[in-house]
Design a protein around this motif. Sequence first.
Motif, PDB file in Angstrom:
ATOM      1  N   ALA A  91      -6.666   5.676   9.946  1.00 19.76           N
ATOM      2  CA  ALA A  91      -7.489   4.993   8.950  1.00 19.76           C
ATOM      3  C   ALA A  91      -7.079   5.470   7.565  1.00 19.76           C
ATOM      4  CB  ALA A  91      -8.968   5.292   9.188  1.00 19.76           C
ATOM      5  N   VAL A  92      -6.768   4.516   6.674  1.00 17.23           N
ATOM      6  CA  VAL A  92      -6.454   4.830   5.273  1.00 17.23           C
ATOM      7  C   VAL A  92      -7.608   4.296   4.441  1.00 17.23           C
ATOM      8  CG1 VAL A  92      -4.824   4.531   3.379  1.00 17.23           C
ATOM      9  CG2 VAL A  92      -3.984   4.708   5.722  1.00 17.23           C
ATOM     10  N   TYR A  93      -8.502   5.181   4.033  1.00 18.23           N
ATOM     11  CA  TYR A  93      -9.735   4.770   3.377  1.00 18.23           C
ATOM     12  C   TYR A  93      -9.528   4.315   1.943  1.00 18.23           C
ATOM     13  CZ  TYR A  93     -11.789   7.359   7.301  1.00 18.23           C
ATOM     14  OH  TYR A  93     -12.124   7.810   8.550  1.00 18.23           O
ATOM     15  N   ARG A  94      -8.543   4.892   1.257  1.00 20.98           N
ATOM     16  CA  ARG A  94      -8.376   4.612  -0.177  1.00 20.98           C
ATOM     17  C   ARG A  94      -6.897   4.530  -0.509  1.00 20.98           C
ATOM     18  NH1 ARG A  94      -9.399   2.550  -4.937  1.00 20.98           N
ATOM     19  NH2 ARG A  94     -10.304   3.875  -6.556  1.00 20.98           N
ATOM     20  N   PRO A  95      -6.294   3.345  -0.441  1.00 19.00           N
ATOM     21  CA  PRO A  95      -4.860   3.220  -0.720  1.00 19.00           C
ATOM     22  C   PRO A  95      -4.466   3.722  -2.102  1.00 19.00           C
ATOM     23  CG  PRO A  95      -5.689   1.235   0.339  1.00 19.00           C
ATOM     24  CD  PRO A  95      -6.883   2.076   0.009  1.00 19.00           C
ATOM     25  N   GLU A  96      -5.351   3.586  -3.099  1.00 16.85           N
ATOM     26  CA  GLU A  96      -5.009   4.038  -4.448  1.00 16.85           C
ATOM     27  C   GLU A  96      -4.889   5.556  -4.543  1.00 16.85           C
ATOM     28  OE1 GLU A  96      -7.394   0.443  -6.758  1.00 16.85           O
ATOM     29  OE2 GLU A  96      -7.451   2.476  -7.560  1.00 16.85           O
ATOM     30  N   ALA A  97      -5.343   6.258  -3.509  1.00 19.02           N
ATOM     31  CA  ALA A  97      -5.233   7.715  -3.509  1.00 19.02           C
ATOM     32  C   ALA A  97      -3.852   8.176  -3.094  1.00 19.02           C
ATOM     33  CB  ALA A  97      -6.274   8.320  -2.582  1.00 19.02           C
ATOM     34  N   PHE A  98      -2.955   7.237  -2.774  1.00 22.33           N
ATOM     35  CA  PHE A  98      -1.575   7.558  -2.389  1.00 22.33           C
ATOM     36  C   PHE A  98      -0.611   6.824  -3.325  1.00 22.33           C
ATOM     37  CE2 PHE A  98      -4.111   7.951   1.462  1.00 22.33           C
ATOM     38  CZ  PHE A  98      -3.749   9.230   1.894  1.00 22.33           C
ATOM     39  N   VAL A  99       0.442   7.497  -3.716  1.00 18.16           N
ATOM     40  CA  VAL A  99       1.447   6.912  -4.616  1.00 18.16           C
ATOM     41  C   VAL A  99       2.826   7.115  -3.996  1.00 18.16           C
ATOM     42  CG1 VAL A  99       2.515   7.034  -6.888  1.00 18.16           C
ATOM     43  CG2 VAL A  99       0.040   7.286  -6.671  1.00 18.16           C
TER      44      VAL A  99
END
Length: 390
Positions: free
Chosen positions: A375-383
Motif C-alpha cells: 500500500a502506497v498511502y501518499r505518492p507525493e511523499a516519494f520522489v
Amino acid sequence: MTNTNSARAFVLETKSAAAANDNDPAAEVKTALDTLTSEVKAKAETEKKLVERLDGIEAKLNRGSDVDADEYKSAGELLVESDGFKALVDSRAKGRAHIDLKAITSANASVGAGRSAGTSLAPAMRVAGIVAPPQRSMTLRDLIAPGSTDAASIEYVKQTGFTNAAATVAEGAAKPYSDLTFDLVSAPVRTLAHLFKASKQIMEDSPALSSQIDVMGRYGLKTVEENQLLNGSGTGQNIAGIVPQASAFAPAFVPQDATYIDRIRLAMLQVRLAEYEADGIILHPSDWAAIDLTKDNEGRYIVSNPSINNGKNLWGIPVVETTAMAAGTFLTGAFGIAAQVFDRWQARVEISSENADDWEKNLLTVRVEERIALAVYRPEAFVVGTLASA
C-alpha cells in the motif's frame, strides 16, 4: 585474620556496653554471637550462589553457548530435522515436508520493529560464546512499514492531493476551503514463488540441502520481491510498486554545478515541502559507488573514508543500494509512514517427491513462496529522478 579481629572487637564492645547498662554480660555476648553467626552464614550462602552462577556461565561459554541453539538454525537445517522430512526419508515413498521461514530465528528482529521479514536464513556467527546476528545489507523492505493480513486484498485510502488554504480570517468573513482529496484503492495480495530440483540422494546430505534452500531459495525470492516493491507495474500479477507511483523530481531551485549529492538533497527538500520527512534513499550500486568516491579539490573523499566503515547514508539518511533500481536513477521518500507492505504468507519452504516425474527419477521439488501486498498511502511523499541533470 581481619574478620576474626573484627568479630573479637564486636564481642568486646558488646560486652562493655552490657556492663555499662548493668545487663547480663553473658546473655548479651551470646546474643551478639548468634547475630554475627547468622550474618556470616548469610554472606557465605550468597558468595556460594555467585560462584555457582559464574561457574555456570563459564561452562556455557566453553561449550559454545548452545542454549536455545534451535533459534539460530537455518531454514534448511530446520527442514531436514522436521518430522515430515524424516518420515519422507524413512518411508522412501511419495510425500512432502515444509516449514515456515518466519519461525527460523529471532537473531535480527531488531532490524525493523515487528518486521519478521528481517529474519535471516543464515545461522548466527558465534565468537567466544557470544551469538552475533548475521551481517547483511539493508533492503528496501527494511525501510517500509510492516503489516500482516488474512485477506486476499488490502483496501486503503490514498491521499492524492492537498492544497492548504488555511489563513487568518476577519470576524464574520467566510472561511477558506482547503482542497484535500482521497481515493479508495485496493491492493491485491500477490504470490511470489519459484521451484528448483534436487536429487533424492541429497536427503542424506543435509548440509548440501540446507545450503541450496538458504542460498537459492531465499535469495531468489527476495530478489524478485525487491524488484516488485520498487518497480512493479500493477498490471496482471504484478504489485503496484513505489517508483511508478512516486512524484517526478522537480527541484525548488537549481544550484550551480549541482552534483549527484545536491540533486538527492533537493529531492529530500521536495519531500519536505509535501509535509513529509525523507527517511531513505534507493540507489543502484554503481551510482552509490560513484557518490562514495566523490573527492574534493585536494583529493579527499567527501562522503566516506576508505579506512573505516562509515555506513551507507547521505545527509543522515540511510542508503539502500540495489540492482532493482535503474542505474542513473534515485528514489527518496518517507518510506516508514507513506507506504506499508503486508504479509499474507511469510516466506515458506516446501519439499515434495510428488511433482511431475520426480518419483521415477529420484528427484525432489523444492518450492519457496510468499504472498504480499503493498500500500502506497501518499505518492507525493516519494520522489524519483535522474542523478544527472538534463
